[in-house]
Design an enzyme around this catalytic site. Sequence first.
Site, PDB file in Angstrom:
ATOM      1  N   SER A 138       0.750  -1.133  -0.187  1.00  0.00           N
ATOM      2  CA  SER A 138       0.172   0.035   0.042  1.00  0.00           C
ATOM      3  C   SER A 138       0.850   1.191   0.122  1.00  0.00           C
ATOM      4  O   SER A 138       2.119   1.260   0.497  1.00  0.00           O
ATOM      5  CB  SER A 138      -0.914   0.074   1.247  1.00  0.00           C
ATOM      6  OG  SER A 138      -1.506   1.110   1.350  1.00  0.00           O
ATOM      7  N   TYR A 151      -1.666  -0.436  10.917  1.00  0.00           N
ATOM      8  CA  TYR A 151      -1.424  -0.575   9.339  1.00  0.00           C
ATOM      9  C   TYR A 151      -0.428  -0.037   8.628  1.00  0.00           C
ATOM     10  O   TYR A 151       0.313  -0.985   7.781  1.00  0.00           O
ATOM     11  CB  TYR A 151      -2.599   0.157   8.679  1.00  0.00           C
ATOM     12  CG  TYR A 151      -3.017  -0.233   7.365  1.00  0.00           C
ATOM     13  CD1 TYR A 151      -3.148  -1.492   6.905  1.00  0.00           C
ATOM     14  CD2 TYR A 151      -2.675   0.985   6.204  1.00  0.00           C
ATOM     15  CE1 TYR A 151      -3.719  -1.881   5.408  1.00  0.00           C
ATOM     16  CE2 TYR A 151      -2.966   0.591   5.154  1.00  0.00           C
ATOM     17  CZ  TYR A 151      -3.424  -0.955   4.378  1.00  0.00           C
ATOM     18  OH  TYR A 151      -3.448  -1.177   3.013  1.00  0.00           O
TER      19      TYR A 151
END
Length: 253
Positions: A138, A151
Amino acid sequence: MTDLNTDLSGKRAFVTGGGTGIGAAIALALADAGADVVITGRREGPLAEVAAKSPRIEWRIMDVTNETEVVETIAAAGPVDIMVPNAGLAETMPLHKTTIDFWRRIQTTNVEGVMLCMRETLPAMAKRGWGRVIIISSVAGLRGLSYGGAYCASKHAVNGLMKCAAEEVLKTGVTVNSLCPGYVATPIVERNVEKIMGRSGMSADDAEAVLRDSNPFGRLIEPGEVAAAALWLCGPGSGAVTAQEIAISGGQA
């Protein structure tokens, strides 16, 4: 002149989290290119739905946090030429509210799951002299994200793990890279829209705009755009690309 058509006939691919979103798009793209594809996940319904779209796709129930399941499912799949560790959790929480249980749940899925998939496939790829590992990371692994401590840390860890793995298999014909998308039009974004609406009272359109406008070019990325990058990494002319964090973000990551 190099032939850029990707023919994956005779190759076997393994895609975790293949029942929805990016994983499903990659699985279908690989199958369309001729690969035999195994998709895994924790829910039968979405997996069966994707598999029904191509005779080259089969599905298996597998939880990437369960080491035994990962080892046994990959072994049963046969020689894996293309590994796509895609399964992951995209949940956020302010750092001052982050519990150790939340932290560990994110790291176990997003980092340990990737490590196990690579551990179980890289040695055989190297021995055969060809392989592709394409980790779905990501843009959160390239920068910071408010309320995304767990995250972001997991995606930074995954990118570091990718670089180490790539070094270990240099000169074997195996490449290891990560794709780092921004906000993609997937069920994960839909769930994030609902969370924003719940916290802020925004309308669905306004909540989606918050995520959409986080991508520099002002739109959500399509799963097929990520799949196209994965397919390119499997095709001719990509063998010199390894240990790379490839941003698919519509601008600066």
